[in-house]
Enzyme design. Structure first.
Site, PDB file in Angstrom:
ATOM      1  N   ASP A 135     -20.674  21.767 -32.137  1.00  0.00           N
ATOM      2  CA  ASP A 135     -20.593  23.173 -31.760  1.00  0.00           C
ATOM      3  C   ASP A 135     -20.376  23.187 -30.267  1.00  0.00           C
ATOM      4  O   ASP A 135     -21.060  22.487 -29.518  1.00  0.00           O
ATOM      5  CB  ASP A 135     -21.842  23.957 -32.140  1.00  0.00           C
ATOM      6  CG  ASP A 135     -21.532  25.445 -32.118  1.00  0.00           C
ATOM      7  OD1 ASP A 135     -20.698  25.886 -32.935  1.00  0.00           O
ATOM      8  OD2 ASP A 135     -22.069  26.163 -31.255  1.00  0.00           O
TER       9      ASP A 135
ATOM     10  N   SER B 235     -16.110  19.861 -39.619  1.00  0.00           N
ATOM     11  CA  SER B 235     -15.354  20.842 -38.837  1.00  0.00           C
ATOM     12  C   SER B 235     -14.069  21.192 -39.574  1.00  0.00           C
ATOM     13  O   SER B 235     -13.530  20.376 -40.322  1.00  0.00           O
ATOM     14  CB  SER B 235     -15.013  20.274 -37.461  1.00  0.00           C
ATOM     15  OG  SER B 235     -14.274  21.224 -36.722  1.00  0.00           O
TER      16      SER B 235
HETATM   17  P1  IMP Z   1     -17.145  26.501 -32.491  1.00  0.00           P
HETATM   18  O1  IMP Z   1     -17.833  25.283 -31.932  1.00  0.00           O
HETATM   19  O2  IMP Z   1     -16.381  26.196 -33.719  1.00  0.00           O
HETATM   20  O3  IMP Z   1     -18.063  27.660 -32.599  1.00  0.00           O
HETATM   21  O4  IMP Z   1     -16.009  26.948 -31.487  1.00  0.00           O
HETATM   22  C1  IMP Z   1     -15.953  26.534 -30.198  1.00  0.00           C
HETATM   23  C2  IMP Z   1     -14.779  27.173 -29.503  1.00  0.00           C
HETATM   24  O5  IMP Z   1     -14.870  26.778 -28.143  1.00  0.00           O
HETATM   25  C3  IMP Z   1     -13.452  26.663 -30.001  1.00  0.00           C
HETATM   26  O6  IMP Z   1     -12.859  27.506 -30.932  1.00  0.00           O
HETATM   27  C4  IMP Z   1     -12.613  26.629 -28.731  1.00  0.00           C
HETATM   28  O7  IMP Z   1     -12.010  27.844 -28.521  1.00  0.00           O
HETATM   29  C5  IMP Z   1     -13.623  26.446 -27.629  1.00  0.00           C
HETATM   30  N1  IMP Z   1     -13.618  25.052 -27.236  1.00  0.00           N
HETATM   31  C6  IMP Z   1     -14.503  24.103 -27.586  1.00  0.00           C
HETATM   32  N2  IMP Z   1     -14.142  22.915 -27.088  1.00  0.00           N
HETATM   33  C7  IMP Z   1     -12.992  23.134 -26.422  1.00  0.00           C
HETATM   34  C8  IMP Z   1     -12.121  22.270 -25.724  1.00  0.00           C
HETATM   35  O8  IMP Z   1     -12.297  21.055 -25.629  1.00  0.00           O
HETATM   36  N3  IMP Z   1     -11.066  22.879 -25.171  1.00  0.00           N
HETATM   37  C9  IMP Z   1     -10.801  24.202 -25.267  1.00  0.00           C
HETATM   38  N4  IMP Z   1     -11.554  25.042 -25.939  1.00  0.00           N
HETATM   39  C10 IMP Z   1     -12.660  24.500 -26.511  1.00  0.00           C
END
Ligand code: IMP
Length: 215
Positions: A74, A13
């Site tokens: 994700d 990540s």
């Molecule tokens: P990805 O998994 O990188 O595609 O992005 C997931 C997105 O979901 C993140 O950029 C956050 O904006 C949102 N997200 C995921 N987990 C959390 C959390 O624990 N709190 C707040 N936002 C979250």
């Protein structure tokens, strides 16, 4: 199932908020877990349409590049009144034309969509945060651990803690948003604890019990 040899793996990540939470969650275990950023890896494009597909893309890219097992997360916010949006596009809703991310804007977009859908009462504003952890190996073998946290969307945003959409999400059974909770409260979990609150901590608990010898 491949063993996790050498107690080393990559956390695939580049998201600072997630990396902080994983560092806390991994602290009790004697693993060396460096992030994809520390390895200088590029962020792969997330072309999947499910959390599992995108988690695999990230974990496998890091495993292939380093020759080490890699775990990714994700995650996203699934809102019932929005037919599951923003879902796998949760991060995309924060993207600005210059490529930077603005979560104030993303939360506002979510609120605008809820208003447009007529979801003004708490009972109409249900949703969940979902996290899928993928552990992938350089040969492509992979396994998945999913965690979900049910709750309600609130407006205006509350609290300055956490990251992303935390200020607009109140988990079931609590009065505070994730943005008003300490790290310990939101995602604190350690071996032996029966419960975890956040989606990420719930997914991690399954991963730790299966893979880090914490059962
Ligand atoms: P990805 O998994 O990188 O595609 O992005 C997931 C997105 O979901 C993140 O950029 C956050 O904006 C949102 N997200 C995921 N987990 C959390 C959390 O624990 N709190 C707040 N936002 C979250």
């Amino acid at each position: 199932m491949h063993p996790l040899e050498g107690k080393r793996f990559v956390v695939a990540s580049h998201n600072e908020g997630k990396l902080r939470e994983f560092a806390d969650l991994l602290a009790p275990f004697g693993f060396e877990a460096k992030s994809a950023r520390e390895y200088g890896l590029p962020e792969p494009e997330e072309t999947g349409t499910t959390f599992e597909e995108n988690a695999y893309i990230k974990a496998f890219a890091a495993a292939k590049a380093t020759g080490l097992p890699a775990m990714s997360d994700d995650s996203g916010l699934v809102v019932d009144a929005l037919d599951g949006a923003p879902g796998v596009y949760t991060a995309n809703w924060a993207e600005k034309p210059d490529g930077s991310r603005d979560f104030g804007m993303a939360m506002q977009k979510t609120e605008d969509a809820l208003q447009k859908a007529g979801a003004t009462e708490p009972a109409q504003r249900t949703g969940r945060f979902v996290a899928v952890i993928c552990l992938a190996f350089p040969d492509g073998e992979a396994e998945y651990y999913r965690g979900e946290a049910e709750g309600k969307l609130v407006w205006p945003p509350r609290g300055e803690l956490g990251f992303g959409y935390d200020p607009v999400f109140v988990p079931d059974g609590y009065d505070k948003s994730f943005g008003e909770m300490t790290a310990e409260k939101k995602h604190g979990w350690k071996p032996g604890d029966a419960e975890a609150l956040s989606h990420r901590a719930r997914a991690f608990k399954k991963f730790a019990e299966a893979r880090l010898g914490s059962a």
